[in-house]
Design a protein around this motif. Structure first.
Motif, PDB file in Angstrom:
ATOM      1  N   TRP A  98     -48.392   3.974  29.567  1.00 57.99           N
ATOM      2  CA  TRP A  98     -48.508   3.981  28.114  1.00 57.99           C
ATOM      3  C   TRP A  98     -47.294   3.359  27.436  1.00 57.99           C
ATOM      4  O   TRP A  98     -47.413   2.766  26.354  1.00 57.99           O
ATOM      5  CB  TRP A  98     -48.780   5.395  27.602  1.00 57.99           C
ATOM      6  N   ASP A  99     -46.129   3.438  28.062  1.00 61.34           N
ATOM      7  CA  ASP A  99     -44.943   2.776  27.527  1.00 61.34           C
ATOM      8  C   ASP A  99     -45.153   1.261  27.518  1.00 61.34           C
ATOM      9  O   ASP A  99     -44.832   0.588  26.530  1.00 61.34           O
ATOM     10  CB  ASP A  99     -43.718   3.155  28.359  1.00 61.34           C
ATOM     11  N   PRO A 130     -46.119  14.745  26.680  1.00 62.39           N
ATOM     12  CA  PRO A 130     -46.378  14.036  27.942  1.00 62.39           C
ATOM     13  C   PRO A 130     -47.725  14.376  28.577  1.00 62.39           C
ATOM     14  O   PRO A 130     -48.316  13.540  29.266  1.00 62.39           O
ATOM     15  CB  PRO A 130     -45.214  14.451  28.843  1.00 62.39           C
ATOM     16  N   GLU A 131     -48.229  15.577  28.312  1.00 59.57           N
ATOM     17  CA  GLU A 131     -49.516  15.962  28.888  1.00 59.57           C
ATOM     18  C   GLU A 131     -50.662  15.096  28.369  1.00 59.57           C
ATOM     19  O   GLU A 131     -51.688  14.935  29.028  1.00 59.57           O
ATOM     20  CB  GLU A 131     -49.806  17.449  28.623  1.00 59.57           C
ATOM     21  N   LYS A 150     -44.518   8.771  19.585  1.00 55.99           N
ATOM     22  CA  LYS A 150     -43.350   9.186  20.369  1.00 55.99           C
ATOM     23  C   LYS A 150     -43.916   9.667  21.706  1.00 55.99           C
ATOM     24  O   LYS A 150     -44.342  10.809  21.845  1.00 55.99           O
ATOM     25  CB  LYS A 150     -42.606  10.317  19.657  1.00 55.99           C
ATOM     26  N   LEU A 151     -43.958   8.772  22.666  1.00 60.18           N
ATOM     27  CA  LEU A 151     -44.658   9.030  23.921  1.00 60.18           C
ATOM     28  C   LEU A 151     -44.121  10.228  24.684  1.00 60.18           C
ATOM     29  O   LEU A 151     -44.869  10.896  25.391  1.00 60.18           O
ATOM     30  CB  LEU A 151     -44.628   7.788  24.815  1.00 60.18           C
ATOM     31  N   ASP A 152     -42.845  10.514  24.531  1.00 66.75           N
ATOM     32  CA  ASP A 152     -42.267  11.633  25.283  1.00 66.75           C
ATOM     33  C   ASP A 152     -42.513  12.989  24.614  1.00 66.75           C
ATOM     34  O   ASP A 152     -42.228  14.026  25.181  1.00 66.75           O
ATOM     35  CB  ASP A 152     -40.774  11.423  25.503  1.00 66.75           C
ATOM     36  N   ARG A 153     -43.089  12.984  23.416  1.00 73.49           N
ATOM     37  CA  ARG A 153     -43.291  14.234  22.670  1.00 73.49           C
ATOM     38  C   ARG A 153     -44.373  15.126  23.282  1.00 73.49           C
ATOM     39  O   ARG A 153     -44.229  16.341  23.323  1.00 73.49           O
ATOM     40  CB  ARG A 153     -43.635  13.911  21.226  1.00 73.49           C
ATOM     41  N   PHE A 189     -46.582   8.151  31.781  1.00 74.30           N
ATOM     42  CA  PHE A 189     -45.674   7.571  30.794  1.00 74.30           C
ATOM     43  C   PHE A 189     -45.488   6.071  30.989  1.00 74.30           C
ATOM     44  O   PHE A 189     -45.530   5.301  30.022  1.00 74.30           O
ATOM     45  CB  PHE A 189     -44.316   8.282  30.830  1.00 74.30           C
ATOM     46  N   LEU A 196     -50.544  11.943  28.072  1.00 77.60           N
ATOM     47  CA  LEU A 196     -50.442  10.619  28.698  1.00 77.60           C
ATOM     48  C   LEU A 196     -51.149  10.554  30.050  1.00 77.60           C
ATOM     49  O   LEU A 196     -51.171   9.508  30.689  1.00 77.60           O
ATOM     50  CB  LEU A 196     -48.969  10.232  28.867  1.00 77.60           C
ATOM     51  N   GLU A 197     -51.675  11.667  30.478  1.00 79.20           N
ATOM     52  CA  GLU A 197     -52.339  11.723  31.783  1.00 79.20           C
ATOM     53  C   GLU A 197     -53.780  11.254  31.672  1.00 79.20           C
ATOM     54  O   GLU A 197     -54.393  11.398  30.629  1.00 79.20           O
ATOM     55  CB  GLU A 197     -52.259  13.159  32.329  1.00 79.20           C
TER      56      GLU A 197
END
Length: 182
Positions: free
Chosen positions: A45-46, A34-35, A29-32, A42, A37-38
């Motif tokens: 990675w999406d 977000p830190e 769950k990529l939005d869970r 986003f 993903l840096e």
């Protein structure tokens, strides 16, 4: 691995533990967080996740085993990686394969943010596992009991205790893992 009374195949155990979640990109769950993903962010990675799902599907276990096959992982390493599933706790508790037990247990002591005790990890996983896997609380509790059995089985053969496995105590090992070659 180094604390066990009898030698274990440390390279295979570490390799299996590092590889066993390789298919998890399908379920993140990529939005869970977000830190995490840096620095790419986003959007990057999406796109990666969508391409991954298109190639491997949405079943993280099936994706993992497909990737292991593509990498030519077989034999004992494949067996160990395949044993690392929470739902296999009853099976892993029954057999005498200490390497499978170590792999399974190791996975249950690690969170995205570091080391947790078994009870902390089970509490963290419980709601998510029941909700996402559609299992009953009774079934989950049985898995937890089997994980506690595995913990006892491992540490009865080790020179350390479960509470010795902490972020602080493994920090040097983590640094070494950054250079580990499978």
């Amino acid at each position: 691995c180094d604390a066990m009374d009898k030698p274990v195949d440390k390279k295979n155990i570490i390799s299996a533990c590092l590889l066993h979640d390789i298919g998890n990109m399908s379920k993140f769950k990529l939005d869970r967080f977000p830190e995490m993903l840096e620095p790419e962010g986003f959007g990057y990675w999406d796109k990666v996740q969508k391409e991954f799902i298109q190639k491997y599907g949405t079943d993280d276990y099936r994706a993992t085993y497909t990737i292991l096959d593509e990498l030519g992982i077989s034999g004992r390493l494949y067996e160990l990686a395949h044993a690392i599933e929470f739902g296999k706790a009853p099976e892993n508790a029954k057999h005498d394969d200490i390497e499978k037990k170590i792999c399974t247990y190791s996975d249950l002591r690690v969170t995205p943010f570091g080391i947790a005790s078994l009870s902390e990890r089970l509490a963290e996983v419980k709601e998510r596992y029941i909700k996402n896997k559609g299992i009953t609380e009774e079934y989950f509790n049985n898995l937890g009991k089997n994980m506690a059995t595995i913990e006892s089985q491992i540490f009865s053969q080790a020179s350390i205790k479960p509470e010795d496995v902490t972020d602080q105590n493994v920090s040097e090992i983590i640094k070494q893992l950054e250079k580990f070659v499978i």
